[in-house]
Design a protein around this motif. Structure first.
Motif, mmCIF file in Angstrom:
data_model
loop_
_atom_site.group_PDB
_atom_site.id
_atom_site.type_symbol
_atom_site.label_atom_id
_atom_site.label_comp_id
_atom_site.label_asym_id
_atom_site.label_seq_id
_atom_site.Cartn_x
_atom_site.Cartn_y
_atom_site.Cartn_z
ATOM 1 N N PRO A 53 -28.555 10.626 -39.091
ATOM 2 C CA PRO A 53 -29.396 11.463 -38.961
ATOM 3 C C PRO A 53 -30.281 11.586 -40.133
ATOM 4 O O PRO A 53 -31.623 11.711 -40.076
ATOM 5 C CB PRO A 53 -28.806 12.660 -38.452
ATOM 6 C CG PRO A 53 -27.390 12.197 -37.980
ATOM 7 C CD PRO A 53 -27.081 10.854 -38.617
ATOM 8 N N GLY A 54 -29.668 11.611 -41.246
ATOM 9 C CA GLY A 54 -30.383 12.035 -42.564
ATOM 10 C C GLY A 54 -31.365 10.969 -42.951
ATOM 11 O O GLY A 54 -32.347 11.058 -43.335
ATOM 12 N N ALA A 112 -41.753 8.753 -30.650
ATOM 13 C CA ALA A 112 -41.244 7.489 -29.716
ATOM 14 C C ALA A 112 -40.364 6.626 -30.315
ATOM 15 O O ALA A 112 -39.347 6.070 -29.480
ATOM 16 C CB ALA A 112 -42.442 6.853 -29.231
ATOM 17 N N VAL A 113 -40.262 6.280 -31.476
ATOM 18 C CA VAL A 113 -39.471 5.180 -31.940
ATOM 19 C C VAL A 113 -38.177 5.716 -32.506
ATOM 20 O O VAL A 113 -37.226 5.037 -32.114
ATOM 21 C CB VAL A 113 -40.150 4.725 -33.183
ATOM 22 C CG1 VAL A 113 -39.394 3.579 -33.658
ATOM 23 C CG2 VAL A 113 -41.647 3.991 -32.804
ATOM 24 N N SER A 114 -38.160 7.004 -32.700
ATOM 25 C CA SER A 114 -36.990 7.702 -33.425
ATOM 26 C C SER A 114 -35.699 7.302 -32.430
ATOM 27 O O SER A 114 -34.609 7.094 -33.045
ATOM 28 C CB SER A 114 -37.262 9.115 -33.784
ATOM 29 O OG SER A 114 -37.675 9.856 -32.672
ATOM 30 N N PRO A 115 -35.525 7.540 -31.160
ATOM 31 C CA PRO A 115 -34.555 7.486 -30.417
ATOM 32 C C PRO A 115 -33.805 5.874 -30.606
ATOM 33 O O PRO A 115 -32.826 5.699 -30.734
ATOM 34 C CB PRO A 115 -34.828 7.780 -28.973
ATOM 35 C CG PRO A 115 -36.157 7.891 -28.967
ATOM 36 C CD PRO A 115 -36.847 7.949 -30.431
ATOM 37 N N VAL A 116 -34.830 4.976 -30.634
ATOM 38 C CA VAL A 116 -34.265 3.692 -30.960
ATOM 39 C C VAL A 116 -33.624 3.587 -32.237
ATOM 40 O O VAL A 116 -32.509 2.806 -32.456
ATOM 41 C CB VAL A 116 -35.568 2.487 -30.827
ATOM 42 C CG1 VAL A 116 -34.928 0.940 -31.024
ATOM 43 C CG2 VAL A 116 -36.146 2.699 -29.499
ATOM 44 N N SER A 125 -25.573 10.118 -27.929
ATOM 45 C CA SER A 125 -26.799 10.287 -27.151
ATOM 46 C C SER A 125 -27.351 11.934 -27.220
ATOM 47 O O SER A 125 -28.327 12.107 -27.563
ATOM 48 C CB SER A 125 -26.776 9.888 -25.552
ATOM 49 O OG SER A 125 -25.747 10.788 -25.085
ATOM 50 N N ASP A 126 -26.282 12.642 -27.073
ATOM 51 C CA ASP A 126 -26.783 13.985 -27.397
ATOM 52 C C ASP A 126 -27.327 14.310 -28.766
ATOM 53 O O ASP A 126 -28.165 15.069 -28.995
ATOM 54 C CB ASP A 126 -25.997 15.215 -27.116
ATOM 55 C CG ASP A 126 -24.141 14.665 -27.782
ATOM 56 O OD1 ASP A 126 -24.210 13.573 -28.098
ATOM 57 O OD2 ASP A 126 -23.484 15.644 -27.804
ATOM 58 N N VAL A 127 -26.600 13.742 -29.682
ATOM 59 C CA VAL A 127 -27.221 13.801 -31.204
ATOM 60 C C VAL A 127 -28.652 13.192 -31.154
ATOM 61 O O VAL A 127 -29.525 13.947 -31.700
ATOM 62 C CB VAL A 127 -26.378 13.181 -32.213
ATOM 63 C CG1 VAL A 127 -26.881 13.065 -33.656
ATOM 64 C CG2 VAL A 127 -24.919 13.611 -32.235
ATOM 65 N N ILE A 128 -28.846 12.055 -30.538
ATOM 66 C CA ILE A 128 -30.293 11.624 -30.345
ATOM 67 C C ILE A 128 -31.076 12.379 -29.806
ATOM 68 O O ILE A 128 -32.304 12.435 -30.420
ATOM 69 C CB ILE A 128 -30.139 10.157 -29.827
ATOM 70 C CG1 ILE A 128 -29.322 9.253 -30.623
ATOM 71 C CG2 ILE A 128 -31.511 9.519 -29.592
ATOM 72 C CD1 ILE A 128 -29.338 7.610 -29.924
ATOM 73 N N LEU A 129 -30.771 13.054 -28.784
ATOM 74 C CA LEU A 129 -31.681 13.927 -28.146
ATOM 75 C C LEU A 129 -32.326 15.168 -29.229
ATOM 76 O O LEU A 129 -33.374 15.390 -29.318
ATOM 77 C CB LEU A 129 -31.075 14.677 -26.899
ATOM 78 C CG LEU A 129 -31.810 15.605 -26.171
ATOM 79 C CD1 LEU A 129 -32.918 15.197 -25.666
ATOM 80 C CD2 LEU A 129 -30.974 16.488 -25.306
#
Lengths: 223, 245
Positions: A53-54, A112-116, A125-129
């Motif tokens: 994340p960082g 838009a790119v950040s989930p990838v 997936s919840d962290v990605i959200l």
């Protein structure tokens, strides 16, 4: 629909989409930086999910700054900015239109790119959200704060580094609370407080920054 | 009183004022700092936990206070300069910037020298240290911005706007770093809460602080005199003053 606000918004978006290269640069920079980090960190999946994340966050901040450097300079050099200063409509409104256009053309692609990139960093997936939510809440703040810095250096030709030095310290609170929110999700703690604070930063900078930007522009590019 | 204040806005009067003030500020600074150092190094007893190592605090804590005071001082001058268009106010914040950055650096350096034996590490991401580091970045940004812009009046006003933005942000930054720190607290970092301090330790601290304050204004006067001479070098009174000496 013919208000100065809409006209400037349409113009800036058109300009952005007619230069697909400029449009793509921040996104590519974002992806390349994150990739670079995972090489540098050794590619250990366990560790990547800790620092992920960082890394995504710092890279998003840097790419947003990169794209801000020229936000007013082209207009300054070809005289558009002067016309904006002379225009009968409030400079604050025009600045707001420019910032909105900038966020739509650079902030949204980053979101838009950040989930990838989150998947590349082995995040759940919840962290990605939550990561995407925090990036979505903070990219407008970057546009607003960065535009303030960009307005101060509008007369400088090569101001990329200077701009980062001016604005990155001001972005630290947003960075801190976004990373805290992501960390809280990763350890199954409530994130509402952090997200509320991020919203507060957004509202605060939305309220104050257009005036600060307009003031700086008038000072630096006026007379 | 008001007239006197008004006159100070003129570079020439301010130059004379600063020249008369400089020796006083310098000698007061020397006396108080030497007294503070004597009290701190010889009179104050060693700490029961930290031994003699705590004595670096007599430099560290006043520098930290100064680093924050100078930023606020610069921001106040920036506001005065922007609102009433007083050039001297801008000049003072320009003159203070490097001194403030130096105090911030001294704070960071003495903090990590103290941290090595006490925490076991040169640097810990302690909330206060981190805030000081960000303050240093803010100082450096101001200095870089001012030196990047060629037009002096624009450079000063841009710096002033940046200072005002910074001073609004400092509390936000400080508290966010504080919360970040408290949530990330690791066992190795012990919070250095200052217990009720004994007067034998408080006295040197206050002496050092007052001394640093005098020292800052001493440097400020020296630097603003130099800046005035540089800015006004084409004016008649500067050239005449140069011809006389």
């Amino acid at each position: 629909m013919n208000s100065p606000f809409m006209a400037l918004l349409r113009r800036d978006l058109l300009l952005a989409f007619r230069n697909p290269g400029d449009l793509a640069t921040p996104v590519i920079f974002f992806i390349v930086t994150v990739t670079l980090f995972s090489f540098a960190a050794g590619g250990d999946l366990e560790m990547l999910s800790t620092i992920g994340p960082g890394v995504v966050w710092s890279a998003a901040l840097l790419s947003a700054m990169l794209s801000l450097d020229g936000i007013f300079r082209d207009d300054y050099e070809d005289g558009t900015l002067e016309q904006m200063l002379l225009a009968p409509s409030a400079l604050t409104v025009l600045v707001f239109a420019k910032l909105l256009a900038h966020w739509l053309s650079t902030g949204l692609p980053l979101i838009a790119v950040s989930p990838v990139l989150g998947i590349l960093m082995n995040l759940d997936s919840d962290v990605i959200l939550i990561l995407v939510v925090t990036i979505a809440l903070s990219t407008p703040v970057f546009s607003l704060v960065g535009a303030f810095g960009a307005a101060l250096v509008v007369t400088q030709r090569k101001a990329g580094i200077l701009l980062s030095l001016l604005t990155l310290p001001l972005c630290i609170p947003v960075l801190i609370f976004s990373v805290l929110a992501v960390a809280a999700t990763a350890s199954q703690q409530p994130v509402g407080g952090h997200l509320s604070l991020l919203c507060a930063f957004l509202v605060f900078s939305l309220t104050v920054a257009p005036f600060a930007v307009a003031g700086s522009l008038r000072l630096m590019a006026g007379d | 009183m008001f007239l006197w204040f008004h006159r100070l806005g003129s570079a020439r009067y301010f130059f004379d004022f600063a020249r008369r003030l400089t020796p006083w500020l310098g000698s007061l600074a020397a006396v108080t700092v030497i007294t503070g150092l004597y009290l701190g190094l010889f009179v104050a007893p060693p700490d029961y936990q930290q031994g003699d190592g705590y004595r670096i605090m007599f430099v560290h804590v006043p520098s930290a206070w100064m680093s924050m005071f100078i930023y606020v001082f610069m921001a106040v001058n920036a506001a005065v300069g922007l609102i009433w268009r007083i050039k001297i106010a801008h000049l003072l914040s320009t003159a203070a910037a490097i001194v403030g950055a130096s105090f911030t650096f001294i704070t960071l350096a003495t903090g990590s020298i103290w941290g090595k034996p006490m925490w076991g590490a040169w640097w810990a991401w302690d909330a206060r240290l981190t805030s000081e580091l960000i303050l240093l970045f803010l100082y450096l940004g101001f200095i870089a911005l001012q030196s990047a812009i060629q037009d002096r009046s624009k450079a000063q006003q841009a710096g002033a706007i940046l200072l005002l933005a910074g001073v609004v942000n400092i509390p936000i930054i400080h508290y966010s770093v504080l919360w970040w720190h408290t949530l990330h607290q690791t066992a190795s970092i012990t919070k250095f809460g200052m217990p009720s301090i004994h007067s034998s330790m408080l006295a040197p601290l206050l002496f050092m602080w007052v001394g640093f304050m005098f020292f800052f204004f001493y440097l400020l006067m020296l630097r603003s005199r130099a800046l005035i001479l540089e800015y006004e070098r084409s004016s008649r009174w500067v050239q005449e003053a140069g011809a006389v000496k």
